[in-house]
Design a protein around this motif. Structure first.
Motif, PDB file in Angstrom:
ATOM      1  N   ALA A 163       0.916 -34.053  15.470  1.00 43.27           N
ATOM      2  CA  ALA A 163       1.822 -33.590  16.527  1.00 43.27           C
ATOM      3  C   ALA A 163       3.091 -32.980  15.935  1.00 43.27           C
ATOM      4  CB  ALA A 163       2.173 -34.754  17.449  1.00 43.27           C
ATOM      5  N   TYR A 164       3.615 -33.582  14.881  1.00 44.94           N
ATOM      6  CA  TYR A 164       4.792 -33.011  14.218  1.00 44.94           C
ATOM      7  C   TYR A 164       4.487 -31.609  13.692  1.00 44.94           C
ATOM      8  CZ  TYR A 164       6.894 -37.745  14.030  1.00 44.94           C
ATOM      9  OH  TYR A 164       7.433 -38.987  14.322  1.00 44.94           O
ATOM     10  N   ASN A 165       3.329 -31.457  13.077  1.00 47.20           N
ATOM     11  CA  ASN A 165       2.972 -30.145  12.535  1.00 47.20           C
ATOM     12  C   ASN A 165       2.834 -29.094  13.641  1.00 47.20           C
ATOM     13  OD1 ASN A 165       3.011 -30.787   9.807  1.00 47.20           O
ATOM     14  ND2 ASN A 165       0.888 -31.466   9.787  1.00 47.20           N
ATOM     15  N   ARG A 166       2.369 -29.532  14.789  1.00 51.08           N
ATOM     16  CA  ARG A 166       2.287 -28.616  15.924  1.00 51.08           C
ATOM     17  C   ARG A 166       3.685 -28.136  16.329  1.00 51.08           C
ATOM     18  NH1 ARG A 166      -0.881 -31.865  19.174  1.00 51.08           N
ATOM     19  NH2 ARG A 166      -2.741 -31.473  17.948  1.00 51.08           N
ATOM     20  N   VAL A 167       4.631 -29.052  16.299  1.00 50.91           N
ATOM     21  CA  VAL A 167       6.021 -28.701  16.622  1.00 50.91           C
ATOM     22  C   VAL A 167       6.573 -27.713  15.597  1.00 50.91           C
ATOM     23  CG1 VAL A 167       8.392 -29.590  16.696  1.00 50.91           C
ATOM     24  CG2 VAL A 167       6.559 -30.821  17.861  1.00 50.91           C
ATOM     25  N   LEU A 168       6.357 -27.981  14.318  1.00 42.71           N
ATOM     26  CA  LEU A 168       6.835 -27.075  13.271  1.00 42.71           C
ATOM     27  C   LEU A 168       6.278 -25.671  13.478  1.00 42.71           C
ATOM     28  CD1 LEU A 168       6.411 -29.384  10.123  1.00 42.71           C
ATOM     29  CD2 LEU A 168       8.525 -28.882  11.369  1.00 42.71           C
ATOM     30  N   GLU A 169       5.007 -25.601  13.795  1.00 41.99           N
ATOM     31  CA  GLU A 169       4.377 -24.302  14.020  1.00 41.99           C
ATOM     32  C   GLU A 169       4.956 -23.612  15.250  1.00 41.99           C
ATOM     33  OE1 GLU A 169      -0.136 -22.421  14.222  1.00 41.99           O
ATOM     34  OE2 GLU A 169       0.167 -24.540  14.700  1.00 41.99           O
ATOM     35  N   ASP A 170       5.111 -24.345  16.342  1.00 44.04           N
ATOM     36  CA  ASP A 170       5.599 -23.762  17.596  1.00 44.04           C
ATOM     37  C   ASP A 170       7.025 -23.235  17.457  1.00 44.04           C
ATOM     38  OD1 ASP A 170       3.217 -24.411  18.778  1.00 44.04           O
ATOM     39  OD2 ASP A 170       3.975 -26.154  19.878  1.00 44.04           O
ATOM     40  N   VAL A 171       7.900 -24.059  16.908  1.00 41.98           N
ATOM     41  CA  VAL A 171       9.307 -23.658  16.788  1.00 41.98           C
ATOM     42  C   VAL A 171       9.449 -22.496  15.811  1.00 41.98           C
ATOM     43  CG1 VAL A 171      11.615 -24.422  16.092  1.00 41.98           C
ATOM     44  CG2 VAL A 171      10.146 -25.948  17.418  1.00 41.98           C
ATOM     45  N   CYS A 172       8.729 -22.554  14.715  1.00 41.42           N
ATOM     46  CA  CYS A 172       8.782 -21.471  13.723  1.00 41.42           C
ATOM     47  C   CYS A 172       8.296 -20.154  14.326  1.00 41.42           C
ATOM     48  CB  CYS A 172       7.940 -21.855  12.506  1.00 41.42           C
ATOM     49  SG  CYS A 172       8.079 -20.724  11.112  1.00 41.42           S
ATOM     50  N   ALA A 173       7.278 -20.210  15.163  1.00 38.78           N
ATOM     51  CA  ALA A 173       6.709 -18.993  15.751  1.00 38.78           C
ATOM     52  C   ALA A 173       7.705 -18.251  16.645  1.00 38.78           C
ATOM     53  CB  ALA A 173       5.457 -19.346  16.553  1.00 38.78           C
ATOM     54  N   LYS A 174       8.739 -18.943  17.105  1.00 40.70           N
ATOM     55  CA  LYS A 174       9.725 -18.315  17.975  1.00 40.70           C
ATOM     56  C   LYS A 174      10.824 -17.592  17.203  1.00 40.70           C
ATOM     57  CE  LYS A 174       8.926 -21.819  21.520  1.00 40.70           C
ATOM     58  NZ  LYS A 174       9.480 -22.996  22.230  1.00 40.70           N
ATOM     59  N   ASP A 175      10.794 -17.693  15.894  1.00 43.11           N
ATOM     60  CA  ASP A 175      11.796 -17.059  15.036  1.00 43.11           C
ATOM     61  C   ASP A 175      11.114 -15.980  14.196  1.00 43.11           C
ATOM     62  OD1 ASP A 175      13.450 -16.631  12.561  1.00 43.11           O
ATOM     63  OD2 ASP A 175      14.753 -18.094  13.545  1.00 43.11           O
ATOM     64  N   ALA A 176      11.581 -14.744  14.327  1.00 42.30           N
ATOM     65  CA  ALA A 176      10.923 -13.615  13.658  1.00 42.30           C
ATOM     66  C   ALA A 176      10.970 -13.714  12.139  1.00 42.30           C
ATOM     67  CB  ALA A 176      11.564 -12.301  14.103  1.00 42.30           C
ATOM     68  N   ARG A 177      11.897 -14.509  11.600  1.00 40.89           N
ATOM     69  CA  ARG A 177      12.023 -14.641  10.144  1.00 40.89           C
ATOM     70  C   ARG A 177      11.566 -16.012   9.645  1.00 40.89           C
ATOM     71  NH1 ARG A 177      16.326 -11.063  11.383  1.00 40.89           N
ATOM     72  NH2 ARG A 177      16.282  -9.203  10.046  1.00 40.89           N
ATOM     73  N   CYS A 178      10.673 -16.634  10.374  1.00 40.94           N
ATOM     74  CA  CYS A 178      10.152 -17.936   9.982  1.00 40.94           C
ATOM     75  C   CYS A 178       8.651 -17.846   9.773  1.00 40.94           C
ATOM     76  CB  CYS A 178      10.475 -18.970  11.070  1.00 40.94           C
ATOM     77  SG  CYS A 178      10.050 -20.673  10.631  1.00 40.94           S
ATOM     78  N   ARG A 179       8.149 -18.504   8.721  1.00 40.48           N
ATOM     79  CA  ARG A 179       6.713 -18.501   8.433  1.00 40.48           C
ATOM     80  C   ARG A 179       6.252 -19.931   8.158  1.00 40.48           C
ATOM     81  NH1 ARG A 179       3.917 -14.269   4.258  1.00 40.48           N
ATOM     82  NH2 ARG A 179       4.413 -12.891   6.011  1.00 40.48           N
ATOM     83  N   TYR A 180       5.311 -20.411   8.958  1.00 45.52           N
ATOM     84  CA  TYR A 180       4.700 -21.738   8.798  1.00 45.52           C
ATOM     85  C   TYR A 180       3.503 -21.612   7.875  1.00 45.52           C
ATOM     86  CZ  TYR A 180       2.148 -25.966  10.310  1.00 45.52           C
ATOM     87  OH  TYR A 180       1.461 -27.152  10.359  1.00 45.52           O
ATOM     88  N   ASP A 181       3.184 -22.685   7.151  1.00 43.58           N
ATOM     89  CA  ASP A 181       2.114 -22.593   6.150  1.00 43.58           C
ATOM     90  C   ASP A 181       0.709 -22.669   6.723  1.00 43.58           C
ATOM     91  OD1 ASP A 181       1.573 -25.277   6.668  1.00 43.58           O
ATOM     92  OD2 ASP A 181       1.939 -25.966   4.623  1.00 43.58           O
ATOM     93  N   GLY A 182       0.595 -22.745   8.054  1.00 44.79           N
ATOM     94  CA  GLY A 182      -0.728 -22.782   8.668  1.00 44.79           C
ATOM     95  C   GLY A 182      -1.459 -24.099   8.477  1.00 44.79           C
ATOM     96  N   GLY A 183      -0.727 -25.139   8.090  1.00 40.77           N
ATOM     97  CA  GLY A 183      -1.358 -26.434   7.850  1.00 40.77           C
ATOM     98  C   GLY A 183      -1.900 -26.589   6.440  1.00 40.77           C
ATOM     99  N   ALA A 184      -1.489 -25.706   5.524  1.00 39.04           N
ATOM    100  CA  ALA A 184      -2.057 -25.719   4.168  1.00 39.04           C
ATOM    101  C   ALA A 184      -1.772 -27.017   3.423  1.00 39.04           C
ATOM    102  CB  ALA A 184      -1.522 -24.526   3.374  1.00 39.04           C
ATOM    103  N   VAL A 185      -0.551 -27.539   3.519  1.00 45.69           N
ATOM    104  CA  VAL A 185      -0.229 -28.777   2.814  1.00 45.69           C
ATOM    105  C   VAL A 185      -0.931 -29.963   3.475  1.00 45.69           C
ATOM    106  CG1 VAL A 185       1.628 -30.394   2.248  1.00 45.69           C
ATOM    107  CG2 VAL A 185       1.931 -27.946   1.829  1.00 45.69           C
ATOM    108  N   PHE A 186      -0.967 -29.996   4.793  1.00 41.30           N
ATOM    109  CA  PHE A 186      -1.681 -31.068   5.494  1.00 41.30           C
ATOM    110  C   PHE A 186      -3.148 -31.087   5.094  1.00 41.30           C
ATOM    111  CE2 PHE A 186      -4.260 -32.623   9.038  1.00 41.30           C
ATOM    112  CZ  PHE A 186      -3.669 -33.861   9.293  1.00 41.30           C
TER     113      PHE A 186
END
Length: 305
Positions: free
Chosen positions: A242-265
């Motif tokens: 659930a935390y990772n879902r939040v990281l992805e969602d919030v990051c997606a709203k910022d044009a200069r943010c890139r989430y790792d797609g769950g690579a570390v998880f």
């Protein structure tokens, strides 16, 4: 001769008008009823003539700031129960790890153009303060890895609620943007704590260190396979997802943010890549693997699918 010259000038004028019309440089009165094909050609020519918009994601940032928790501080990677930032995946200087900063900037420049503001034991609620410190450096890239301590509590009952986790991450992004609006942000997913438990529990020394209080919600009573213990570990893993879902969602709203797609998880750490003292935190080899993942995602043409 004068008549031919006049005809040539007339033809040239017509050609010039046609060229201007096709490139959007001139609109002729009474031509609104032109064919659709002409309009499409004019539109295509205009698009070709205008410069392409600069991409928001720069794959070669010139400075790096890191925020997060004990993983980014290199905790337990060099000696027992101690930070070792020189082996940090994000900003470390160790030649064996080759941190994200070293891979992006080179060893000499990384020493003067990278900063580590992570704090061992930090939870998401502390990230806004770290972001404020990172923003003061005016970095071109901020590397984020945090969230494990929100799930690693003395009891699964007191894990950080997902709504609070989201609110703190959103506040962190606002804090950064207030001072460094153009800084890029690379967000790592939270590691799969249950997989780390499964790997580390094969080491007796590691389990003794776990008894000192490391991540009790997941690692406590490590060999207990009863229903309650299994349910507790599953609840912790579910919260991390659930935390990772939040990281992805919030990051997606910022044009200069890139989430790792769950690579570390998703990464399957082996015993070789974990701390030889606690068999839970990444050791030097594990830090190097995190650096590889980050560099691959930061320099990719697009975000992970």
């Amino acid at each position: 001769m004068p008549e031919r010259s006049s005809r040539r000038r007339g033809h040239a004028a017509v050609a010039a008008l046609a060229a201007l019309s096709l490139t959007g440089g001139l609109t002729l009165a009474g031509c609104s009823s032109g064919s659709e094909g002409q309009k499409e050609r004019a539109s295509d020519a205009a698009r070709r003539a205008s410069p392409a918009a600069a991409p928001l994601w720069d794959r070669t940032p010139a400075s790096v700031a890191a925020v997060g928790d004990s993983i980014t501080r290199g905790f337990d990677a060099c000696s027992v129960l101690a930070d070792c930032p020189e082996v940090s995946w994000a900003t470390g200087t160790d030649s064996g790890v080759r941190s994200l900063a070293v891979r992006l900037l080179g060893a000499s420049k990384a020493a003067s153009h990278s900063w580590n503001h992570a704090v061992s034991g930090a939870r998401m609620a502390q990230l806004p303060e770290q972001m404020a410190l990172a923003a003061q450096e005016k970095p071109e890239l901020v590397a984020v890895m945090i969230g494990a301590n929100d799930a690693c509590r003395d009891s699964a009952r007191i894990m950080t609620p997902v709504t609070d986790f989201r609110a703190s991450f959103e506040a962190s992004m606002r804090q950064l943007r207030a001072t460094a609006p153009k800084a890029q942000v690379y967000v790592s997913s939270v590691p799969d704590l249950k997989r780390l438990w499964s790997t580390g529990r094969t080491n007796e020394l590691g389990k003794q260190i776990w008894k000192l209080g490391i991540c009790r919600s997941m690692l406590g009573d490590a060999d207990n396979m009863g229903a309650a213990a299994v349910a507790r570990r599953d609840a912790v893993r579910k919260r991390v997802v659930a935390y990772n879902r939040v990281l992805e969602d919030v990051c997606a709203k910022d044009a200069r943010c890139r989430y790792d797609g769950g690579a570390v998880f998703d990464y399957r750490f082996t015993g070789k890549q974990l701390s030889r003292w606690d068999w839970f935190h990444p050791g030097r080899d594990g830090q190097a693997r995190l650096a590889e993942i980050a560099y691959r995602n930061v320099t990719a043409a697009g975000p992970p699918a």
